[in-house]
Each structure stands twice: as C-alpha cells, then as structure tokens.
Motif scaffolding. Structure first.
Motif, PDB file in Angstrom:
ATOM      1  N   VAL A  63      -9.205  53.352   3.236  1.00 47.87           N
ATOM      2  CA  VAL A  63      -8.808  52.786   4.533  1.00 47.87           C
ATOM      3  C   VAL A  63      -9.952  52.907   5.536  1.00 47.87           C
ATOM      4  CG1 VAL A  63      -7.321  53.170   6.543  1.00 47.87           C
ATOM      5  CG2 VAL A  63      -6.345  53.161   4.241  1.00 47.87           C
TER       6      VAL A  63
ATOM      7  N   GLN B 116     -11.979  49.773   7.167  1.00 50.79           N
ATOM      8  CA  GLN B 116     -11.906  49.568   8.603  1.00 50.79           C
ATOM      9  C   GLN B 116     -13.305  49.525   9.221  1.00 50.79           C
ATOM     10  OE1 GLN B 116      -8.984  48.833   9.876  1.00 50.79           O
ATOM     11  NE2 GLN B 116     -10.102  48.266  11.736  1.00 50.79           N
TER      12      GLN B 116
ATOM     13  N   THR C  91     -14.749  46.277  11.090  1.00 56.00           N
ATOM     14  CA  THR C  91     -15.159  46.375  12.492  1.00 56.00           C
ATOM     15  C   THR C  91     -16.610  45.950  12.669  1.00 56.00           C
ATOM     16  OG1 THR C  91     -13.668  48.253  12.703  1.00 56.00           O
ATOM     17  CG2 THR C  91     -15.215  47.899  14.500  1.00 56.00           C
TER      18      THR C  91
ATOM     19  N   ARG D 253      -3.557  55.677  12.903  1.00 46.95           N
ATOM     20  CA  ARG D 253      -4.500  56.329  13.824  1.00 46.95           C
ATOM     21  C   ARG D 253      -5.870  56.484  13.185  1.00 46.95           C
ATOM     22  NH1 ARG D 253       0.129  59.045  15.234  1.00 46.95           N
ATOM     23  NH2 ARG D 253      -0.370  60.825  13.921  1.00 46.95           N
ATOM     24  N   LEU D 254      -5.878  56.684  11.875  1.00 49.18           N
ATOM     25  CA  LEU D 254      -7.170  56.753  11.175  1.00 49.18           C
ATOM     26  C   LEU D 254      -7.926  55.437  11.359  1.00 49.18           C
ATOM     27  CD1 LEU D 254      -9.098  58.233   9.223  1.00 49.18           C
ATOM     28  CD2 LEU D 254      -7.894  57.131   7.349  1.00 49.18           C
ATOM     29  N   ARG D 255      -7.200  54.330  11.271  1.00 52.37           N
ATOM     30  CA  ARG D 255      -7.850  53.025  11.449  1.00 52.37           C
ATOM     31  C   ARG D 255      -8.366  52.873  12.876  1.00 52.37           C
ATOM     32  NH1 ARG D 255      -4.189  48.544  10.386  1.00 52.37           N
ATOM     33  NH2 ARG D 255      -6.041  47.247  10.327  1.00 52.37           N
TER      34      ARG D 255
ATOM     35  N   ALA E   5     -11.469  55.107  13.132  1.00 53.56           N
ATOM     36  CA  ALA E   5     -12.574  54.552  12.331  1.00 53.56           C
ATOM     37  C   ALA E   5     -13.179  53.343  13.041  1.00 53.56           C
ATOM     38  CB  ALA E   5     -12.071  54.175  10.941  1.00 53.56           C
ATOM     39  N   THR E   6     -12.345  52.561  13.707  1.00 53.99           N
ATOM     40  CA  THR E   6     -12.836  51.395  14.454  1.00 53.99           C
ATOM     41  C   THR E   6     -13.717  51.823  15.620  1.00 53.99           C
ATOM     42  OG1 THR E   6     -10.891  50.088  13.892  1.00 53.99           O
ATOM     43  CG2 THR E   6     -12.101  49.422  15.856  1.00 53.99           C
TER      44      THR E   6
ATOM     45  N   VAL F  70     -17.295  53.089  15.054  1.00 55.30           N
ATOM     46  CA  VAL F  70     -18.387  52.142  14.784  1.00 55.30           C
ATOM     47  C   VAL F  70     -19.197  51.875  16.057  1.00 55.30           C
ATOM     48  CG1 VAL F  70     -18.899  49.754  14.111  1.00 55.30           C
ATOM     49  CG2 VAL F  70     -17.169  51.059  12.873  1.00 55.30           C
TER      50      VAL F  70
END
Lengths: 207, 112
Positions: free
Chosen positions: A16, A20, A24, B19-21, B24-25, B28
């Motif tokens: 995941v 992601q 992104t 929340r991990l996503r 992780a977003t 970046v």
C-alpha cells in the motif's frame, strides 16, 4: 469505503505504501511523457527541416529556406511550451510552499538564460555568414537547455534530468564543432529522438 | 477484524490502511510544502468527510499540520506532514521492513 480502518499484514501495508508513493509522485510531477516527448517531436521536426536546408556538403537536400525551417521549429516549440505551462499551472494548484518558490526561481533562470542568448545572438549573428548565424542560435539555445536541465537535476535530485542535460550539452558541443548541417542532423536524431525515447522510457519505468 | 493482530510496537495511528495512505502521500512532498485538501481527496479517492476524520486523528497525534486559508473568496485548506509525522512514518516503514525480513528468515528456516 468499508475498508478504511482495516489493518493488514506487513506485506500488504508495505505494498500500500509503495503504491501510494508511486501514485502521488506521478500525480504531482506529471507524466514524463508530456514533459519530454513534445520537445523531442519539436526538435525532430524543426532540426530535420534545418538539416534538409543546410545539407552536409553545402548543398540543400530539399528546397526549404532557413526562415521556413525556423518557422517549423518555432511552431512545434510553442506547442511543447504550452503543454509544459499547463503542467506547471496544474502543479501550482495542488501544492504550495517552498517548492513553489524553488520552481519560480528555476523558471526565471530559464527566462534569463533565453533572453541573454537572444541578446548575444542578435548582436553577434549579423557578423557571421548565414549558416554560422543559424549555428550560433541553435548552439547557444541548446547550451541553455543542457545546463538548466543539469541544474534542475541538482535542484530536485533527479538523476535522469541531470543526465538528459549532460546529453544535450555533449551533443551540442559535437554538433557545433562539426558545423551547421551536422549540428542540425545530430540534434534532430540524438536530441529530438532522444527526448521522445526518454519520455516513453521514463513513463514505463516504475516511479 | 484483524485489529487485534497489530503487533504491539507498530504505531496504531499509522497502522490503518487509510491513514497510512494519507501519510505516505504527504511524505512525498518536500519539507516545507503543503497539499490542498481538495487535491488530496481526489488523489486518495476519499470523501471529504472520510478524509477529515483521518486528518483529525493524525492532527491529534501531532503528525499533520492543517492550515485554513482563502484563495480569493473560496476557503482552502492545506495539509502538511509535521517533522514528528515524518519521523513516525520513517520509523513505521523501518518496523514493517524488519517484520518482513524476520518473517522471511522464519519461513526459510521452516522449509529446510
């Protein structure tokens, strides 16, 4: 979404995270295909026209004037610039902060480089024979392109961008040494073709 | 359903897929950058309500900073990962990788 609070095994979570991050990156920095390929196509068309005008042994290969070749190149570059501008505006709406300032300064560096190049060529161009004038314009514009790609690579720690810049600088140097016809041929094939390939390759490569 | 299986060391704030996503977003982005709420919603494919709930949890933990401002007359919200959030995500990533490495070793030992 039903699965919002679901926790899963480490392998799943790692996947995941990776997905992601990749999504992104792609979403933020745009499609490399749109960044490099339009410029590649522009140079392929424009410098092929110049090559046919100059020829390799002082004979034109096709009845194309220098102005016509320049028109082809400029029109194609306008399209590429419009696509790049669209990407920049889009990104400015997604994110704000330090990188906005960084991008703006980088943009101004491009503008300054191009303006300075035009000033130098307008002053020096009339002193040279027509073929050499064309070479002066092409050689100095690719100087700006090559150096600023390398600087951009340093700014964003982007190795492909850095090497693409180094490639532009190297091809430009060899072309200028060999003369207008060769410069046009090498730029069309190695830089025009090279940018098309780079765009496709960077897109297929996992982010 | 598998919440009970969460290994005790893993950060419960991050160890939830949604929340991990989100984290992780945001990770970046370069430090000093923030992302518009609307863009995040679109990128993550979440509803505004859903994303708000997760962001509130992350904000309570001190992992994200939420800034409300205006663009012309439209209110815009920007979200950024705090230094603490960045460190927590780094730590979480390390732990997940360690867990996987150990699992790999156990399996290899078990087969032979």
């Amino acid at each position: 979404m039903v699965d919002d609070d679901r926790t899963a095994d480490p392998e799943e979570m790692l996947r995941v995270m990776e997905e992601q991050r990749a999504a992104t990156t792609k979403w933020l920095y745009g499609d490399p295909l749109l960044l490099y390929t339009p410029w590649g196509v522009a140079w392929l068309l424009g410098f092929t026209a110049f090559f046919l005008h100059y020829g390799l042994d002082d004979r034109s290969y096709a009845p194309i004037s220098q102005m016509q070749a320049l028109t082809v190149l400029m029109c194609a570059q306008l399209v590429a610039a419009a696509i790049a501008a669209f990407g920049i505006v889009r990104m400015n709406n997604l994110v704000r902060g330090d990188s906005t300032a960084r991008g703006a300064m980088y943009g101004y560096a491009w503008m300054a480089g191009m303006i300075l190049m035009v000033v130098i060529c307008l002053r020096m161009g009339p002193l040279l024979p027509p073929d050499e004038t064309g070479l002066l314009w092409a050689g100095t514009s690719l100087l700006v392109v090559g150096v600023l790609h390398m600087a951009g690579g340093a700014l964003w720690l982007n190795w492909p961008m850095f090497f693409i810049g180094a490639w532009v600088a190297a091809v430009d140097a060899v072309g200028v040494l060999l003369g207008a016809g060769w410069h046009a041929l090498l730029t069309a094939v190695l830089l025009g073709g090279g940018f098309v390939v780079a765009g496709v390759w960077l897109r297929r490569r996992p982010a | 359903m598998s919440t009970d299986k969460t290994p005790p060391d893993l950060d419960p704030v991050i160890h939830a897929q949604a929340r991990l996503r989100v984290v992780a977003t945001l990770n970046v982005l370069a430090e000093g950058d923030e992302m518009a709420f609307g863009s995040m919603k679109e990128l993550l494919g979440m509803t505004a309500g859903n994303l708000s709930v997760h962001l509130t949890k992350l904000e309570e933990a001190g992992y994200v900073r939420i800034t409300k401002t205006h663009k012309g007359r439209t209110p815009v919200t920007f979200v950024a990962l705090t230094r603490r959030g960045r460190l927590a995500f780094e730590e979480y990533t390390k732990q997940i990788r360690a867990l996987l490495d150990n699992a790999g070793l156990d399996n290899a030992g078990g087969v032979t």
